[in-house]
Design a protein around this motif. Sequence first.
Motif: not given
Length: 277
Positions: A244-245, A247-249
Amino acid sequence: MSDAAIHPIRFILSDVDGTLLHPDHRFSPRTLDAVHQLREAGVFFSLASGRPPKAMLHLVEAFGIDIPVAGFNGGTLINPDGSILVAHHLPAEAALITLALFSAEPEVEVWVFADGDWLRRDPPGPMVQREADGLGYGPVVVESFEPYLDRVDKIVAASNNAQLLVELEARLQPKVQGLAQVSRSQPVYLDVTAMLANKGEALKTLAHHLGVPLEQTAAIGDGGNDPAMFHVAGLSIAMGQAEETVKRQARVVTGSNVDDGAAEAIERFILAARRAP
């Protein structure tokens, strides 16, 4: 008017493992066809990987890549014939700090990449065969890493204990601040490279080499070393199975590598946009 109409993508830089390749290190016919369609559409395509450059040459040939590619997370850029365009080595001070920290962990296998070779010092651990399967060749056993300290391309901590690598990353970062890049290329690999050895710098260098403005570039990836190019590219695409870290970028998320997410992204966000009226 859409962004695609204003800034059509002219250059794509893609990660390899976890992105172009399935978990068994193979690429699908759909992915190969998508890349070939890019070339027919006049879009440049290249690779950026934590792999050594020589472990990328068969992919260069398979995908028909005729521009430079980036190995060692962007630390070494090579031309399609294998000759070196740019090389950034890890400072000896950072190498010594890294080796001291990694070597103190019994669950970690420590590998050094230098002089085009994969070097190991300890008896082979469970991660060696996994890496050999991915690279297509095995390590060279050495008594000491010391003779190579002035020309290290990358140091890797490999472990099935992914949480330990997260902790090692946090411990190492402040020790090599300003000297080295530290990132997990995969959950089981923690990579240490020179400051300029990152995929963001690689994207900027390759775009300049090709004469393509950054707003007309795209980056696709899944690992902790990929946001460096996400932050530079005009369009950033994360794989569906990425943490997720990561994907968020990214600006958009595609399918997983098992589902040919890279091909899906090329078809949906690049090729379809270029065909739109």
